[in-house]
Design an enzyme around this catalytic site. Sequence first.
Site, short mmCIF file in Angstrom:
data_model
loop_
_atom_site.label_atom_id
_atom_site.label_comp_id
_atom_site.label_asym_id
_atom_site.label_seq_id
_atom_site.Cartn_x
_atom_site.Cartn_y
_atom_site.Cartn_z
N LYS A 1 0.67 -1.05 0.22
CA LYS A 1 0.16 -0.04 0.09
C LYS A 1 1.04 0.98 0.17
O LYS A 1 1.77 1.54 0.59
CB LYS A 1 -0.56 0.38 1.05
CG LYS A 1 -1.89 1.07 1.66
CD LYS A 1 -2.73 0.93 2.83
CE LYS A 1 -3.47 1.99 2.31
NZ LYS A 1 -4.54 1.95 4.09
N SER B 1 -9.95 1.35 3.17
CA SER B 1 -8.53 2.26 1.94
C SER B 1 -7.93 1.58 0.93
O SER B 1 -6.97 1.98 -0.08
CB SER B 1 -7.87 3.52 2.71
OG SER B 1 -7.58 2.91 3.86
N SER C 1 -9.72 -0.84 7.25
CA SER C 1 -8.61 -0.51 5.69
C SER C 1 -8.07 -1.82 4.99
O SER C 1 -8.00 -1.26 3.95
CB SER C 1 -7.92 0.89 5.42
OG SER C 1 -8.78 1.94 5.72
#
Lengths: 98, 486
Positions: free
Chosen positions: B79, B154, B178
């Site tokens: 990420k 997310s 997330s």
Amino acid sequence: MAITLEEVRHIARLANLQFSEEELQAFIVQFSKILEHIEQLSQVDTQGVEPTYHAVAGKIDRENARSDVIHASFLQEKALMNAPESEEGQFRVPKVIR
Amino acid sequence: MGYPRLSIAEIREGLRRKQFSCVEITQQHLKRIEEADARLKAFLTVTPESARARAAVLDQALAAGEPLLPLTGVPIAIKDNICTQGVRTTCGSRILSNYVAPYSATAVERLEAAGAVIVGKTNCDEFGMGSSTENSAFGPSRNPFDLERVPGGSSGGSAVAVAAGEAVGAFGSDTGGSVRTPAAFCGVYGLKPTYGRVSRYGLVAYSSSLDTIGPLARSVADLAELLQVIAGHDPRDMTSHGSAPDRYTSGLDAALRNHRVGVPFSLIEEGVEAETRRAIHRALDALERAGCAVEEIALPHLANAIDTYYLIAPCEASSNLARYDGVKYGYRSEHFSNLGEMYQITRAGGFGAEVRRRIMLGTFALSSGYYDAYFLKASKVRTLLIQDFQAAFARVNTILIPTAPTPAFKIGEKTSDPLAMYLTDVFTVPANLVGIPALSVPAGYTPDNLPVAVQLLANQFHEKALLHVAWHLEQAFALKPAALAV
């Protein structure tokens, strides 16, 4: 709770943010709606309850702290590599003294 | 479908038998990214050169007779709010669009030391603030089951990369769901570890008392292998825990003995879509057949978790994001007449709408006159929520709830209503507030071929129990490989 335009401007100043007048109007509507939902917390009885700031904090003991020994850290060059502006090994900002 | 679906064990076995090389595995995944990512938009940065070079070095080591490492040759996606030295790390934000991390996160260092090949950095909601990736400054990622739907957020790009075979495993961050929400929306496994189990060093801070780094994978065995590599104490993170991690990869197939599963039945009916409720009942049937006892539990303050979270997280964020001022790194506006204006205009132009909203909310809730009513109140309700879970874990080993109340929603469906978006997180935020581990388990598909998932929670540092129960669910569900749109 309804929030006023003046309050929102004050918070924006505290947070170092800027909003256009148009943004402010939309913002106030959404912000008030969120606050209204959050207000539900006021109905929870927290008499005599201690706050929690870290859920696992009680288990972080002194043994976890590293010993106070100086280690190599970033070189100046590396620390400055992402700076928008730098000069003589320092971050450069606009003049603040008149 | 013609996309790579190798497991970590299969890669290890193939390398051992010299059926393929690390370079070949890497090349296969880079090719998949090249072919599919224009539509999926899982990646913000792909690193083909460094990935191939790294794979070649690993092949040389194997040729020289060196032993296989835990993740030798395994393509991994990271990420974009986790620092990777020398590689752009944007956090999905305009304000860091040109930021090149001068150091790597501890989790990334450990992955590389374990032989992993990092293929790129994945898209996410700006600074982890969102449930759909629609808050990324670089546009949303697409759900590989239906390109008109969100992948969840997310860590949406990480979930897409794993689901679509662009990487074997991926890492995300989980502050309020997330890792788990995108895992659920994309039909993969996602684990949020106990706070302190995995070092946060090099994870760009959003809400420091809630942030965790966690793995996403296509099987429980892979998830366990990925957790094993990154778990453990790190002197560079004061909040990382000193205890030794369990052996997560062993004994997953052992029988579930004396295992009690708790379900807050009354809390998972209202507002939960029928397919998700059915998934919960399928999971309960499977666990009962595997020998678990099921009992109802009460979590009286679960309903307050979302409000608690949306005070505490923005408060911490408003403090953490004060560092973005156009001085030390990142974007700086060119239109200002003095230093104060430079801060304001840089931040106004560099942050997206949701990040500004949370900074404002946090600044408000911490400001003079409101601190007691908001931040302090939320911190006390957090204590009550922790007490609820302590009482539950005195009776049961794991808790079963949905991951998300609905399957993946349409792109644009909730963007104009921030509160509706926040309510997506109703079942994921409690684990962060309480500091406990939680795992999202794929549980089937809707008639429209969208993934549905269930979530398991256990007491602090009981990741192994979660993996163990999830493994049994995986066997019971025996899901067929997904039919993807790309």
